[in-house]
Design an enzyme around this catalytic site. Structure first.
Site, mmCIF file in Angstrom:
data_model
loop_
_atom_site.group_PDB
_atom_site.id
_atom_site.type_symbol
_atom_site.label_atom_id
_atom_site.label_comp_id
_atom_site.label_asym_id
_atom_site.label_seq_id
_atom_site.Cartn_x
_atom_site.Cartn_y
_atom_site.Cartn_z
ATOM 1 N N ASP A 1 64.074 51.843 86.961
ATOM 2 C CA ASP A 1 63.455 52.725 88.417
ATOM 3 C C ASP A 1 62.329 53.851 88.166
ATOM 4 O O ASP A 1 62.790 54.719 88.647
ATOM 5 C CB ASP A 1 64.897 53.867 87.621
ATOM 6 C CG ASP A 1 64.780 55.339 89.206
ATOM 7 O OD1 ASP A 1 64.902 53.873 89.963
ATOM 8 O OD2 ASP A 1 65.680 56.080 88.509
ATOM 9 N N LYS B 1 58.801 50.364 90.805
ATOM 10 C CA LYS B 1 58.365 48.587 91.203
ATOM 11 C C LYS B 1 58.755 48.187 92.616
ATOM 12 O O LYS B 1 57.924 47.774 92.964
ATOM 13 C CB LYS B 1 58.888 47.204 89.483
ATOM 14 C CG LYS B 1 58.401 48.082 88.955
ATOM 15 C CD LYS B 1 58.815 47.139 87.181
ATOM 16 C CE LYS B 1 60.363 46.946 87.653
ATOM 17 N NZ LYS B 1 61.021 48.248 87.042
ATOM 18 N N SER B 2 60.168 47.898 92.746
ATOM 19 C CA SER B 2 60.174 47.215 93.605
ATOM 20 C C SER B 2 59.903 48.262 94.806
ATOM 21 O O SER B 2 59.442 47.780 95.865
ATOM 22 C CB SER B 2 61.722 46.999 94.226
ATOM 23 O OG SER B 2 62.318 46.473 93.363
ATOM 24 N N HIS C 1 64.973 46.318 82.513
ATOM 25 C CA HIS C 1 66.029 45.794 81.538
ATOM 26 C C HIS C 1 65.277 45.121 80.659
ATOM 27 O O HIS C 1 64.840 43.932 80.737
ATOM 28 C CB HIS C 1 67.393 45.686 81.965
ATOM 29 C CG HIS C 1 68.038 46.954 82.055
ATOM 30 N ND1 HIS C 1 67.576 47.664 83.779
ATOM 31 C CD2 HIS C 1 69.112 47.445 82.104
ATOM 32 C CE1 HIS C 1 68.953 48.651 84.050
ATOM 33 N NE2 HIS C 1 69.487 48.609 82.469
ATOM 34 N N ASP D 1 54.368 62.762 93.016
ATOM 35 C CA ASP D 1 55.081 63.777 94.218
ATOM 36 C C ASP D 1 56.113 65.285 93.557
ATOM 37 O O ASP D 1 56.752 66.192 94.272
ATOM 38 C CB ASP D 1 56.203 63.574 95.568
ATOM 39 C CG ASP D 1 56.793 62.457 94.956
ATOM 40 O OD1 ASP D 1 56.336 60.982 94.332
ATOM 41 O OD2 ASP D 1 57.586 62.336 95.862
ATOM 42 N N SER E 1 86.827 19.308 58.191
ATOM 43 C CA SER E 1 86.868 19.062 56.265
ATOM 44 C C SER E 1 88.321 18.850 55.903
ATOM 45 O O SER E 1 89.389 19.962 56.521
ATOM 46 C CB SER E 1 87.326 21.039 55.431
ATOM 47 O OG SER E 1 87.165 21.076 53.383
ATOM 48 N N GLY E 2 88.908 18.410 55.808
ATOM 49 C CA GLY E 2 90.240 17.834 54.804
ATOM 50 C C GLY E 2 90.163 16.052 55.749
ATOM 51 O O GLY E 2 91.700 15.914 55.680
ATOM 52 N N SER F 1 84.709 11.836 53.375
ATOM 53 C CA SER F 1 84.641 11.166 52.346
ATOM 54 C C SER F 1 85.345 10.240 51.631
ATOM 55 O O SER F 1 84.611 8.862 50.782
ATOM 56 C CB SER F 1 84.279 12.527 50.777
ATOM 57 O OG SER F 1 83.582 13.484 51.561
ATOM 58 N N SER G 1 79.328 17.792 59.522
ATOM 59 C CA SER G 1 78.165 18.595 60.654
ATOM 60 C C SER G 1 78.779 18.777 62.005
ATOM 61 O O SER G 1 79.237 18.212 62.606
ATOM 62 C CB SER G 1 77.375 17.480 60.593
ATOM 63 O OG SER G 1 78.152 16.063 61.057
#
Length: 636
Positions: free
Chosen positions: A34, A37-38, A114, A168, A470-471, A475, A542
């Site tokens: 605000d 810019k625009s 922003h 102003d 896992s499980g 492995s 992974s």
């Protein structure tokens, strides 16, 4: 009548010719929300007579409907095109606008205020020659004023207009103007911003936009439009810089012509000039400068040309042609500044695509040296980067590239990072300098290579990458497969998750960043073992696709076999061989995959197997069969 038509055609031709040779100024507007810019850009479009009658009519109707300016035209409506912007009264995207006056052409980028849209602001600033930083005279220098000033200095914009707007609303007070200017200059000095022009104005009322304000007789500087029309465009620096032509295309329409096409990024070139091709370092001389309108005696930065060289030199897209006596640098490791632009955080160790000029390579952020609090300029420690954060990082590429420090040549010093899967741009940055070690480290040629080592062992080197919860049985399966292979006389090595964390990776925890680094190290070790001719088995959760893609990218085609042990979490939690799920459910283990940390299942694994309803021997039998079908294992 024909005579009159001829005169009209001549006038139109002269008018178009006049506009064709106008200089072009690219600038950006930024500042706090605000600050106007625009409205400022809308005013510039209005004052430069760039609006059609229907646009003016629509502006008048919309201004009455919105009713935010007390009956005056709401110029911001010309720029704030998104419905969300209209509703919120803010800009959330980069809006590019073109306008011209009798003296110059302009392209302006209206960027968001922003903090969460920092990436949009960086995008808009990347091609700008000048920045207009608006300051609301009622509020003075704000956090976003400092943030955007830092980003402007980071991008390398040298010229700044401090537009102290809404005068102003403060009674056109000279004291207010001077206080804000003093505050801004004190901060700008820390950033090295020196070429600063301050203009008090009212974008809504038109004060000091195109004509001097009667309300501010104490101000004797230029109007905004007057300054924009006369400020020197930053073309001189590009012309005085070293010659650089990133090769975009090898032009060979027939056997008698071979040229190298691209846009000159910096400097000047003439036929007869000695050049060096990088990163190869080969040299030659410019024979011709070819364009669609004929050969040129001289070409300068910004022109698109095709260079024909005197010698047959091997040149490809992405190479850079430099002047022989002032070549670009060549390196594969860098210190760089990175702006992160993706919701998903950036973590060291992940592989991305890096594009600079016309070259695209694979890159990894090896270290975050520090991130920057752009509001205070404080340096902060970080293990990852969130959306819109900025950091000083170390980059490692998979091959050397030709480059210049960003401060010298933007086109060969700037880069973007691209997601390897989605092709989305996820980061942008500036190469600062090559790390010294990158000049001194070279790949050493060896005579006994991977193929020879594999042949000696009678096998095809590869990685069998077991992934799953896992499980799930990773492995156990990997161990049994290795026993089968060993019994057949195969040369193998098993890298298991728990075992590796007792040695190589004992310094890593289980945060997302540490998991990424864990897999990066394992992948590099696996690559070395494949090079040794081994069949490498890895058993790691992974959990992230990005790291598995990274591991795959290190191997040659056919060497990486992803085996997804797709056992449902209900089964793995019921097994819970190490009691980890129970601890995770009680909150005793944080970042546990499947509970409070995600597992990203493979989308195209070479092999998928579920251990929930079959014995291990049955699963191993199936895996051995599938591996042989894929040609991974040589016949017994």
């Amino acid at each position: 009548m024909a005579h009159v038509s001829d005169l009209i055609a001549q006038d139109i031709g002269a008018y178009l010719k006049q506009h064709e040779h106008k200089s072009l100024l690219r600038f950006i507007t930024c500042g706090s929300v605000d600050d106007g810019k625009s409205t400022l850009i809308g005013r510039l479009l209005y004052e430069s007579k760039m609006l059609f009658e229907d646009q003016l009519a629509a502006l008048e109707a919309d201004s009455k409907k919105v009713g935010t300016q007390g009956g005056d035209l709401d110029f911001a409506l010309l720029v704030d095109g998104l419905a969300a912007e209209r509703e919120q009264g803010i800009t959330i995207d980069v809006a590019y606008r073109f306008f011209s006056t009798d003296r110059r052409k302009f392209i302006v980028a209206d960027t968001p205020g922003h903090e969460q849209y920092t990436r949009n602001m960086v995008t808009g600033a990347s091609t700008a020659d000048l920045a207009i930083i608006l300051v609301d005279a009622r509020h003075g220098v704000q956090t976003q004023t400092r943030r955007h000033s830092y980003l402007v200095s980071l991008i390398g914009i040298k010229r700044v207009v401090v537009a102290i707007n809404k005068m102003d609303l403060v009674g056109h007070s000279e004291a207010t103007y001077q206080r804000i200017l003093d505050d801004y200059r004190a901060f700008a000095a820390q950033l090295g911003l020196e070429d600063i022009v301050a203009i008090p104005m009212s974008a809504l009322r038109g004060d000091n936009i195109t004509a001097p304000s009667e309300q501010m007789g104490w101000y004797h500087g230029p109007t905004l439009m007057g300054y924009l029309e006369t400020v020197e465009v930053d073309q001189k620096r590009r012309l005085q810089g070293p010659f650089r032509l990133p090769v975009q295309w090898v032009n060979r329409p027939n056997l008698d012509f071979r040229g190298f096409a691209g846009t000159i990024a910096s400097g000047v070139i003439e036929p007869g000039a000695p050049v060096r091709v990088q990163p190869s370092g080969r040299t030659s001389t410019v024979k011709r400068i070819v364009t669609a309108d004929g050969d040129l005696p001289r070409a300068i930065a910004g022109q698109s040309v095709t260079l024909v060289l005197e010698d047959e030199v091997d040149i490809s897209r992405g190479d850079v042609i430099s002047h022989k006596d002032a070549p670009a640098e060549v390196a594969d490791q860098f210190e760089a500044t990175l702006v992160w632009m993706q919701d998903e955080p950036m973590m060291p160790g992940r592989a991305y695509l890096l594009k600079t000029a016309t070259r695209t390579v694979t890159a990894t952020v090896t270290e975050i040296r520090h991130k920057v609090n752009v509001n205070t300029l404080e340096h902060l420690a970080a293990k990852q980067l969130a959306l819109n954060e900025i950091a000083q990082v170390k980059l490692s590429l998979d091959r050397p590239i030709a480059f210049d420090p960003y401060e010298s040549v933007r086109e060969t010093g700037g880069f973007i990072l691209i997601d390897r899967l989605s092709n989305a741009t996820i980061g942008a940055g500036m190469l600062r300098f090559a790390l010294r070690r990158s000049h001194n480290i070279h790949m050493q040629h060896v005579d006994v290579d991977k193929a020879a080592r594999g042949a000696m062992k009678g096998q095809k080197p590869c990685v069998l990458w077991f992934t799953g919860l896992s499980g799930a049985g990773k492995s156990t399966l990997a161990n049994q497969i290795e026993k089968r292979l060993s019994a057949q006389g195969r040369h193998t090595y098993l890298l298991d998750g728990d075992n590796v964390r007792h040695g190589l990776n004992k310094d890593l925890g289980f945060t997302e960043a540490d998991r990424v680094e864990n897999i990066r190290r394992v992948a590099e070790v696996a690559k070395l073992m494949v090079d040794a001719g081994l069949i490498v088995l890895t058993a790691f959760i992974s959990p992230f696709r990005a790291e598995r893609r990274m591991a795959r990218s290190l191997m040659e085609d056919g060497e990486f076999i992803e085996i997804f042990v797709d056992t449902p979490i209900a089964v793995t939690e019921e097994r819970d061989p190490k009691g980890l799920y129970k601890k995770a459910r009680r909150g005793e283990i944080k970042n546990f995959t499947g509970i409070d940390s995600p597992y990203e299942a493979p989308e195209n694994a070479e092999i998928r197997i579920d251990t929930s309803d079959r014995s291990i021997d049955q699963c191993v039998d199936e895996l051995m069969l599938r591996l042989r079908e894929r040609g991974v294992l040589l016949a017994d």
